[in-house]
Design a protein around this motif. Structure first.
Motif, PDB file in Angstrom:
ATOM      1  N   UNK A  43      29.863 -20.785   2.307  1.00  0.00           N
ATOM      2  CA  UNK A  43      29.261 -20.711   3.746  1.00  0.00           C
ATOM      3  C   UNK A  43      30.452 -20.950   4.761  1.00  0.00           C
ATOM      4  N   UNK A  44      30.073 -20.805   5.887  1.00  0.00           N
ATOM      5  CA  UNK A  44      31.107 -21.304   7.163  1.00  0.00           C
ATOM      6  C   UNK A  44      31.281 -22.559   6.851  1.00  0.00           C
ATOM      7  N   UNK A  45      31.998 -23.064   6.043  1.00  0.00           N
ATOM      8  CA  UNK A  45      32.378 -24.634   5.923  1.00  0.00           C
ATOM      9  C   UNK A  45      32.752 -25.344   7.315  1.00  0.00           C
ATOM     10  N   UNK A  46      33.239 -24.713   8.526  1.00  0.00           N
ATOM     11  CA  UNK A  46      33.520 -25.515   9.322  1.00  0.00           C
ATOM     12  C   UNK A  46      32.354 -25.804  10.356  1.00  0.00           C
ATOM     13  N   UNK A  47      31.141 -25.310   9.931  1.00  0.00           N
ATOM     14  CA  UNK A  47      29.970 -25.387  10.546  1.00  0.00           C
ATOM     15  C   UNK A  47      28.643 -26.128   9.829  1.00  0.00           C
ATOM     16  N   UNK A  48      27.788 -26.567  10.228  1.00  0.00           N
ATOM     17  CA  UNK A  48      26.827 -27.067   9.469  1.00  0.00           C
ATOM     18  C   UNK A  48      25.279 -26.100   9.618  1.00  0.00           C
ATOM     19  N   UNK A  49      25.196 -25.396   8.516  1.00  0.00           N
ATOM     20  CA  UNK A  49      24.262 -24.447   8.475  1.00  0.00           C
ATOM     21  C   UNK A  49      23.186 -24.536   7.598  1.00  0.00           C
ATOM     22  N   UNK A  50      22.423 -23.323   7.144  1.00  0.00           N
ATOM     23  CA  UNK A  50      21.191 -23.363   6.175  1.00  0.00           C
ATOM     24  C   UNK A  50      21.773 -22.645   5.017  1.00  0.00           C
ATOM     25  N   UNK A  51      22.817 -22.375   5.258  1.00  0.00           N
ATOM     26  CA  UNK A  51      23.596 -21.882   3.850  1.00  0.00           C
ATOM     27  C   UNK A  51      23.294 -22.708   2.563  1.00  0.00           C
ATOM     28  N   UNK A  52      23.118 -22.161   1.561  1.00  0.00           N
ATOM     29  CA  UNK A  52      22.723 -22.956   0.221  1.00  0.00           C
ATOM     30  C   UNK A  52      23.498 -23.977  -0.132  1.00  0.00           C
ATOM     31  N   UNK A  53      24.829 -23.883   0.036  1.00  0.00           N
ATOM     32  CA  UNK A  53      25.775 -24.915  -0.229  1.00  0.00           C
ATOM     33  C   UNK A  53      25.799 -26.214   0.725  1.00  0.00           C
ATOM     34  N   UNK A  54      25.417 -25.687   1.914  1.00  0.00           N
ATOM     35  CA  UNK A  54      25.283 -27.037   2.992  1.00  0.00           C
ATOM     36  C   UNK A  54      24.008 -27.559   2.861  1.00  0.00           C
ATOM     37  N   UNK A  55      22.852 -26.967   2.335  1.00  0.00           N
ATOM     38  CA  UNK A  55      21.721 -27.559   2.128  1.00  0.00           C
ATOM     39  C   UNK A  55      21.852 -28.475   0.680  1.00  0.00           C
ATOM     40  N   UNK A  56      22.555 -27.990  -0.300  1.00  0.00           N
ATOM     41  CA  UNK A  56      23.018 -28.594  -1.302  1.00  0.00           C
ATOM     42  C   UNK A  56      23.732 -29.986  -0.879  1.00  0.00           C
ATOM     43  N   UNK A  57      24.724 -30.002  -0.043  1.00  0.00           N
ATOM     44  CA  UNK A  57      25.339 -30.998   0.316  1.00  0.00           C
ATOM     45  C   UNK A  57      24.532 -32.117   1.068  1.00  0.00           C
ATOM     46  N   UNK A  58      23.586 -31.407   1.752  1.00  0.00           N
ATOM     47  CA  UNK A  58      22.712 -32.557   2.561  1.00  0.00           C
ATOM     48  C   UNK A  58      21.588 -32.998   1.697  1.00  0.00           C
ATOM     49  N   UNK A  59      21.500 -32.741   0.417  1.00  0.00           N
ATOM     50  CA  UNK A  59      20.562 -33.205  -0.536  1.00  0.00           C
ATOM     51  C   UNK A  59      19.147 -32.536  -0.428  1.00  0.00           C
ATOM     52  N   UNK A 148      23.201 -37.954  -0.042  1.00  0.00           N
ATOM     53  CA  UNK A 148      22.319 -39.293  -0.033  1.00  0.00           C
ATOM     54  C   UNK A 148      21.844 -39.496   1.438  1.00  0.00           C
ATOM     55  N   UNK A 149      22.632 -39.089   2.457  1.00  0.00           N
ATOM     56  CA  UNK A 149      22.384 -39.322   3.578  1.00  0.00           C
ATOM     57  C   UNK A 149      21.712 -38.228   4.347  1.00  0.00           C
ATOM     58  N   UNK A 150      21.720 -36.992   4.056  1.00  0.00           N
ATOM     59  CA  UNK A 150      20.797 -35.848   4.591  1.00  0.00           C
ATOM     60  C   UNK A 150      21.905 -35.406   5.686  1.00  0.00           C
ATOM     61  N   UNK A 151      22.902 -35.597   5.975  1.00  0.00           N
ATOM     62  CA  UNK A 151      23.873 -35.251   6.971  1.00  0.00           C
ATOM     63  C   UNK A 151      25.327 -35.063   6.439  1.00  0.00           C
ATOM     64  N   UNK A 152      26.013 -33.994   6.839  1.00  0.00           N
ATOM     65  CA  UNK A 152      27.238 -33.569   6.467  1.00  0.00           C
ATOM     66  C   UNK A 152      28.367 -33.325   7.363  1.00  0.00           C
ATOM     67  N   UNK A 153      29.544 -33.663   7.227  1.00  0.00           N
ATOM     68  CA  UNK A 153      30.703 -33.307   8.086  1.00  0.00           C
ATOM     69  C   UNK A 153      30.485 -31.525   8.129  1.00  0.00           C
TER      70      UNK A 153
END
Length: 222
Positions: A43-59, A148-153
């Motif tokens: 996904x657009x890694x410079x942002x925090x979106x609802x892309x599946x990978x971003x949701x995965x990294x937010x747990x 684990x924290x539910x928030x990502x860079x």
């Protein structure tokens, strides 16, 4: 500069070869995944979106669900976007010497009285693997894992959380090392001193030392 009290580290690209560096090689590696495939997977890694990978990294979803959703995104464009194939490619470039060099620097900083933290965008299912790669409990006072924290860079909340876990360190008294420019920029916007880690880790280590040398001497604990 005021006293520096804490140093925050990313994991991938700081203690390992940068995944962004490994994937930036279509011009260098004939077998490197094309840019569009990388975009579909991460996904657009410079942002925090609802892309599946971003949701995965937010747990928010498990790896198996994220993989299915990412494959479906690629299938819609006629692209093989299975992230597991990408992991195989990325795994070829591990540099144990660079990892040990950065691990020793983090260990030395903690021994000198600096508070240290790991701030990583990561996947819950990978936790056991990457925690065995370095002596995490010996070199970090706090580990901030996005899954684990539910928030990502680059969400600023993850940097604030790291500073809180280190005892309420002020942003201007902290440094942050990361291989992804938008993550470094996000930290700088909060007042944290950012260091971009590139392929040659020695440049980042030199920048780290230069910033520490400019700062006032660290006060002894107590």
């Amino acid at each position: 500069m005021r006293d520096i009290e804490a140093v925050l580290f990313d994991f991938g690209g700081v203690f390992t070869v940068s995944p962004f560096e490994a994937l930036a090689g279509p011009g260098h590696r004939a077998d490197a995944p094309p840019p569009r495939t990388i975009e579909l997977i991460f996904g657009p890694y410079h942002e925090d979106t609802d892309h599946p990978w971003h949701r995965l990294e937010r747990g928010e979803i498990p790896l198996v669900r994220a993989r299915e959703d990412i494959i479906a995104l690629g299938r819609a464009e006629g692209v093989d976007s299975d992230p597991f194939r990408l992991f195989e490619f990325m795994g070829r470039g591990d540099d144990a010497a660079a990892r040990l060099r950065m691990e020793q620097r983090a260990r030395d900083l903690r021994a000198r009285g600096y508070r240290t933290a790991l701030v990583t965008n990561n996947v819950r299912e990978f936790s056991g693997h990457w925690r065995r790669m370095i002596a995490t409990d010996e070199i970090f006072d706090a580990i901030i894992d996005s899954s684990a924290e539910g928030v990502r860079k680059p969400d600023p909340r993850i940097y604030r959380l790291a500073l809180e876990r280190l005892g309420g360190v002020a942003p201007e008294r902290a440094m942050f090392l990361d291989d992804f420019p938008p993550n470094v920029e996000a930290a700088r916007r909060l007042g944290i001193h950012g260091v971009l880690v590139q392929a040659d880790h020695s440049e980042a280590l030199a920048a780290l030392d230069a910033l520490l040398a400019r700062a006032a001497p660290l006060r002894e604990p107590g």
